[in-house]
Design a protein around this motif. Structure first.
Motif, mmCIF file in Angstrom:
data_model
loop_
_atom_site.group_PDB
_atom_site.id
_atom_site.type_symbol
_atom_site.label_atom_id
_atom_site.label_comp_id
_atom_site.label_asym_id
_atom_site.label_seq_id
_atom_site.Cartn_x
_atom_site.Cartn_y
_atom_site.Cartn_z
ATOM 1 N N CYS A 195 0.906 -1.262 -0.052
ATOM 2 C CA CYS A 195 0.036 0.003 -0.079
ATOM 3 C C CYS A 195 0.865 1.079 -0.041
ATOM 4 N N TRP A 196 1.873 1.399 0.935
ATOM 5 C CA TRP A 196 2.929 2.192 1.026
ATOM 6 C C TRP A 196 3.374 2.708 -0.354
ATOM 7 N N THR A 197 3.927 1.590 -1.109
ATOM 8 C CA THR A 197 4.528 1.692 -2.391
ATOM 9 C C THR A 197 3.594 2.353 -3.383
ATOM 10 N N VAL A 198 2.353 1.799 -3.266
ATOM 11 C CA VAL A 198 1.433 2.678 -4.350
ATOM 12 C C VAL A 198 1.137 4.128 -3.890
ATOM 13 N N ARG A 258 3.966 6.233 -5.105
ATOM 14 C CA ARG A 258 4.045 6.255 -6.755
ATOM 15 C C ARG A 258 3.289 7.353 -6.945
ATOM 16 N N ASP A 259 1.932 7.407 -6.363
ATOM 17 C CA ASP A 259 0.923 8.391 -6.705
ATOM 18 C C ASP A 259 1.478 9.724 -6.295
ATOM 19 N N LEU A 260 2.159 9.889 -5.354
ATOM 20 C CA LEU A 260 2.679 11.210 -4.764
ATOM 21 C C LEU A 260 4.008 11.551 -5.808
ATOM 22 N N THR A 261 4.607 10.677 -6.030
ATOM 23 C CA THR A 261 5.610 11.025 -7.014
ATOM 24 C C THR A 261 5.068 11.738 -8.609
ATOM 25 N N HIS A 262 4.119 10.941 -8.816
ATOM 26 C CA HIS A 262 3.534 11.340 -10.182
ATOM 27 C C HIS A 262 2.885 12.759 -9.848
ATOM 28 N N LEU A 263 2.109 13.014 -8.794
ATOM 29 C CA LEU A 263 1.683 14.504 -8.499
ATOM 30 C C LEU A 263 2.758 15.298 -8.575
ATOM 31 N N ARG A 322 -1.626 -6.235 -11.092
ATOM 32 C CA ARG A 322 -2.187 -7.125 -11.058
ATOM 33 C C ARG A 322 -1.411 -8.289 -11.217
ATOM 34 N N SER A 323 -0.441 -8.292 -12.192
ATOM 35 C CA SER A 323 0.343 -9.158 -12.591
ATOM 36 C C SER A 323 1.633 -9.475 -11.614
ATOM 37 N N MET A 324 1.969 -8.449 -10.693
ATOM 38 C CA MET A 324 2.933 -8.341 -9.938
ATOM 39 C C MET A 324 2.459 -9.285 -8.524
ATOM 40 N N PRO A 325 3.605 -9.709 -7.866
ATOM 41 C CA PRO A 325 3.300 -10.413 -6.602
ATOM 42 C C PRO A 325 3.198 -9.282 -5.408
ATOM 43 N N MET A 326 1.963 -8.890 -5.374
ATOM 44 C CA MET A 326 1.707 -7.811 -4.272
ATOM 45 C C MET A 326 0.439 -8.047 -3.703
ATOM 46 N N ALA A 327 0.180 -7.532 -2.458
ATOM 47 C CA ALA A 327 -1.160 -7.618 -2.228
ATOM 48 C C ALA A 327 -2.390 -7.155 -2.779
ATOM 49 N N PRO A 328 -3.454 -8.171 -3.104
ATOM 50 C CA PRO A 328 -4.778 -7.666 -4.046
ATOM 51 C C PRO A 328 -5.138 -6.420 -3.513
ATOM 52 N N SER A 329 -5.241 -5.925 -2.467
ATOM 53 C CA SER A 329 -5.808 -4.705 -1.771
ATOM 54 C C SER A 329 -4.898 -3.528 -1.803
ATOM 55 N N VAL A 388 -3.494 -1.812 -4.230
ATOM 56 C CA VAL A 388 -3.793 -0.660 -5.349
ATOM 57 C C VAL A 388 -4.884 0.102 -4.890
ATOM 58 N N VAL A 389 -5.881 -0.664 -4.412
ATOM 59 C CA VAL A 389 -7.115 0.200 -3.957
ATOM 60 C C VAL A 389 -6.780 1.026 -2.503
ATOM 61 N N THR A 390 -6.203 0.204 -1.613
ATOM 62 C CA THR A 390 -6.052 1.199 -0.604
ATOM 63 C C THR A 390 -4.961 2.006 -0.594
ATOM 64 N N GLY A 391 -3.989 1.834 -1.465
ATOM 65 C CA GLY A 391 -2.799 2.900 -1.797
ATOM 66 C C GLY A 391 -3.359 4.116 -2.350
ATOM 67 N N ARG A 392 -4.391 3.951 -3.419
ATOM 68 C CA ARG A 392 -5.315 4.969 -3.900
ATOM 69 C C ARG A 392 -6.133 5.586 -2.832
ATOM 70 N N GLY A 393 -6.562 4.974 -1.780
ATOM 71 C CA GLY A 393 -7.085 5.744 -0.841
ATOM 72 C C GLY A 393 -6.330 6.627 0.095
ATOM 73 N N VAL A 394 -5.211 5.878 0.490
ATOM 74 C CA VAL A 394 -4.186 6.909 1.199
ATOM 75 C C VAL A 394 -3.870 8.059 0.434
ATOM 76 N N SER A 395 -3.326 7.929 -0.713
ATOM 77 C CA SER A 395 -2.675 9.157 -1.463
ATOM 78 C C SER A 395 -3.899 10.229 -1.754
#
Length: 273
Positions: A21-24, A27-32, A106-113, A115-122
């Motif tokens: 989640c923190w990785t996502v 990533r979002d903050l870097t893009h911003l 989705r193709s990466m070995p990461m927690a399924p939630s 991407v969604v929770t990372g978007r929420g936090v960012s």
């Protein structure tokens, strides 16, 4: 912090869910940070909103009881800014989906939630920036909070809670929207959601049927609750929902989150279905 080497399977899953989640989020903050036009829009929209609604339309507004319209409108505009943010969430999700970023995640070995929770936090962090800018503008135009430090902080927490709940609506809509054009049309949904409320005028001043809708709008509950906490004028009616806005400002976002967070996670997990 390394993952727990001797923890249970549940502890390891929790660790990687938080780490991914923190990785996502990063990533979002870097893009911003690399998109100055987005930052300029975030800073400019509150300024334009205050000038338009408070100083242009506000000169003709009367909410009763000799209330200064600026003191009535500014807390409502805080809530409206938080409510409208789900459009940006939906658009960001659609863009990632169209560009293949979502499939790559989705193709990466990461927690399924993650991407969604990372978007929420960012998005909560983005919302905090929007709210900070909005509060600064409000202070410049003469608005003040008379409710004390704790009440003021709690009011801002309620505003972020509203935004947090609507993030999951935006994520879900972004995942079901087929393209950016459809996502852009969500403004037709967001506009009445924010406007048919107590943001700019008390529901008691509306036609009965429209006022009833405005009273039960979660944006109205948050607007009225933060007005009370800020010590700003609060001309409300005698209905149960208006008299219990502080309660509903907590309950409504929790219900929205309980419904749409699982829907968003489930939709993300089933995108290829």
């Amino acid at each position: 912090m390394p993952p727990p080497a001797h923890g249970s399977a549940g502890e390891r899953r929790l660790y990687w869910a938080l780490a991914d989640c923190w990785t996502v989020v990063r990533r979002d903050l870097t893009h911003l940070a690399k998109q100055p036009s987005v930052i300029a829009w975030q800073l400019g929209f509150p300024i334009v909103s205050v000038l338009l609604f408070v100083f242009v339309f506000g000169s003709a507004m009367d909410v009763g009881e000799g209330v200064d319209y600026k003191d009535y409108a500014m807390p409502g505009m805080f809530a409206m800014t938080m409510a409208f943010g789900f459009m940006n969430t939906a658009m960001s999700v659609v863009i990632d989906k169209e560009r293949g970023v979502t499939d790559r995640f989705r193709s990466m070995p990461m927690a399924p939630s993650a991407v969604v929770t990372g978007r929420g936090v960012s998005d909560v962090l983005h919302a905090a920036l929007d709210l900070l800018v909005m509060a600064g503008i409000a202070l410049v135009v003469g608005w003040r909070s008379d409710g004390g430090l704790f009440a003021t902080v709690y009011a801002f927490a309620l505003l972020l809670l509203l935004r947090f709940s609507l993030i999951w609506v935006g994520v879900w809509l972004g995942l079901i929207a087929p393209n950016q054009e459809v996502a852009g049309n969500l403004f037709a949904v967001a506009f009445p959601f924010g406007m048919i409320s107590s943001v700019f005028t008390p529901p008691s001043a509306m036609p009965d049927w429209l006022g009833a809708i405005a009273m039960w709008n979660p944006v109205s509950a948050t607007s009225n609750a933060v007005r009370e906490l800020y010590g700003n004028p609060l001309p409300v009616g005698s209905s149960w929902i208006e008299q219990n806005s502080a309660l509903m400002a907590v309950v409504s976002p929790l219900v929205i989150t309980a419904v749409f967070l699982p829907l968003a996670v489930r939709k993300f997990q089933r995108l290829s279905a």
